[in-house]
Write an enzyme that holds these catalytic residues in place. Structure first.
Site, PDB file in Angstrom:
ATOM      1  CD  GLU A 161       9.894   1.463  10.444  1.00 52.47           C
ATOM      2  OE1 GLU A 161       9.807   2.405   9.638  1.00 52.47           O
ATOM      3  OE2 GLU A 161       9.812   0.266  10.092  1.00 52.47           O
ATOM      4  CG  LEU A 205       8.365   2.287   4.678  1.00 48.83           C
ATOM      5  CD1 LEU A 205       8.190   1.087   3.751  1.00 48.83           C
ATOM      6  CD2 LEU A 205       7.012   2.924   4.951  1.00 48.83           C
ATOM      7  CE  LYS A 229       3.143   3.082   3.037  1.00 49.06           C
ATOM      8  NZ  LYS A 229       3.268   3.177   4.488  1.00 49.06           N
ATOM      9  CE1 TYR A 248       1.197  -0.370   4.343  1.00 49.09           C
ATOM     10  CE2 TYR A 248       0.109   1.758   4.426  1.00 49.09           C
ATOM     11  CZ  TYR A 248       0.951   0.817   4.987  1.00 49.09           C
ATOM     12  OH  TYR A 248       1.567   1.094   6.183  1.00 49.09           O
TER      13      TYR A 248
HETATM   14  N1  PMP Z   1       7.573   3.542   8.879  1.00 50.47           N
HETATM   15  C1  PMP Z   1       6.417   2.870   8.950  1.00 50.47           C
HETATM   16  C2  PMP Z   1       6.376   1.555   9.648  1.00 50.47           C
HETATM   17  C3  PMP Z   1       5.262   3.411   8.362  1.00 50.47           C
HETATM   18  O1  PMP Z   1       4.096   2.716   8.412  1.00 50.47           O
HETATM   19  C4  PMP Z   1       5.321   4.668   7.733  1.00 50.47           C
HETATM   20  C5  PMP Z   1       4.093   5.292   7.118  1.00 50.47           C
HETATM   21  N2  PMP Z   1       3.353   4.461   6.341  1.00 50.47           N
HETATM   22  C6  PMP Z   1       6.547   5.339   7.689  1.00 50.47           C
HETATM   23  C7  PMP Z   1       7.657   4.745   8.279  1.00 50.47           C
HETATM   24  C8  PMP Z   1       6.687   6.672   7.018  1.00 50.47           C
HETATM   25  O2  PMP Z   1       6.584   6.574   5.633  1.00 50.47           O
HETATM   26  P1  PMP Z   1       6.067   7.807   4.749  1.00 50.47           P
HETATM   27  O3  PMP Z   1       6.891   8.986   5.160  1.00 50.47           O
HETATM   28  O4  PMP Z   1       6.360   7.390   3.362  1.00 50.47           O
HETATM   29  O5  PMP Z   1       4.625   7.983   5.050  1.00 50.47           O
END
Ligand code: PMP
Length: 285
Positions: free
Chosen positions: A180, A205, A147, A33
């Site tokens: 994270e 991620l 993701k 996603y």
């Molecule tokens: N880490 C995780 C586990 C996440 O779910 C997200 C957001 N979906 C992020 C980091 C941040 O990613 P982004 O800045 O692309 O939203």
């Protein structure tokens, strides 16, 4: 709730939309996603999100459901149908529906869905005033760079945070280094003003907001180090925050009840937040 959603080549009213009960996304989390931030009619870092969707799918042996240009056009049509000016676009692609089997079948027809949510994130008090964070053990699988929709550990972490009166959980690895947040990337600013975040390996991620914040930090002469930081280091950090398309850059006021710095939004965090919004609101549809 969006009035119109997109499901497999069709724009439908939400109550008309359905997917197969044997969809592999539903049964196995065999799907990926993306979430894109929309502010004042600007679609923020769209290309980065579509590129990462292609990356996640590629790592799982799938192709993008449509060409990047077609995906862009479909996003724009959904924005138009829902009069979306401020909020989020959610897109998900699963490998498709098949008789339930762990063996991944070949040649399935993917399920591609999108919906939108109208919300002015820039007005949220959590983002403007900061939040408390707790830490939990990171119990996820080893490919967090993909993701995927397998988010049970993330949901448990977030729920534990809210039960503890906090807003986000930062996950820590077996060596007590922060990986994270449950749905965000984690950052600290050390006592000597160095911005620190973990490198984008398989452990986290690689957030699209994360990449943009790094660019903004460098443009604003903020010293930056890409390295893992430990839970102990967070206790002596001057500032902390986390980033994502849904939390933008959210200041962290405390971690496990220990105040970060003076327990208020830090000055470097504020500059990065402000500059991020300037950047976001300059992107166009
Ligand atoms: N880490 C995780 C586990 C996440 O779910 C997200 C957001 N979906 C992020 C980091 C941040 O990613 P982004 O800045 O692309 O939203």
């Amino acid at each position: 709730m969006s009035r119109f959603v997109y499901v497999n080549d069709r724009f439908l009213r939400r109550h008309e939309a359905f997917i197969d009960i044997e969809d592999r996304g539903f049964q196995f989390g065999d799907s990926v996603y993306e979430v894109i931030f929309v502010t004042k009619g600007c679609l923020v870092d769209e290309q980065g999100h579509i590129d990462r969707l292609a990356y996640s799918m590629g790592e799982l042996g799938m192709d993008l459901p449509k060409s990047p240009v077609t995906i862009s056009l479909l996003i724009r049509e959904l924005i138009r149908l829902n009069d979306l000016t401020d909020g989020l676009i959610y897109m998900q692609v699963s490998r498709g529906a098949a008789s339930r089997d762990h063996l991944i079948p070949k040649g399935l027809s993917q399920t591609f869905i999108m919906n939108t949510r109208q919300v002015d994130l820039t007005a949220k008090s959590s983002i403007n005033e900061g939040v408390d964070v707790i830490t939990v053990r990171d119990i996820r699988w080893g490919r967090r760079d993909i993701k995927s929709t397998q988010l049970l550990a993330n949901c448990l972490a977030k729920s534990e945070a809210v039960r503890a009166g906090a807003d986000e959980a930062w996950m820590v690895d077996e060596n007590n280094f922060v990986t994270e947040g449950s749905s965000s990337n984690a950052w600290i600013i050390t006592d000597d003003q160095v911005l620190v975040t973990r490198p984008p390996t398989h452990d986290i991620l690689n957030g699209i907001t994360r990449r943009t914040i790094i660019d903004i930090a460098l443009q604003n002469n903020v010293m930056f180090e890409e390295r893992a930081f430990s839970l102990d280091e967070t206790k002596i950090a001057a500032e902390a925050f986390f980033t994502s398309a849904t939390s933008l850059a959210t200041p962290v006021l405390s971690i496990n009840g220990i105040a970060i710095g003076d327990g208020v939004v830090g000055p470097i965090t504020k500059v990065l937040q402000d500059q991020y919004l300037v950047y976001a609101q300059q992107t166009s549809l």
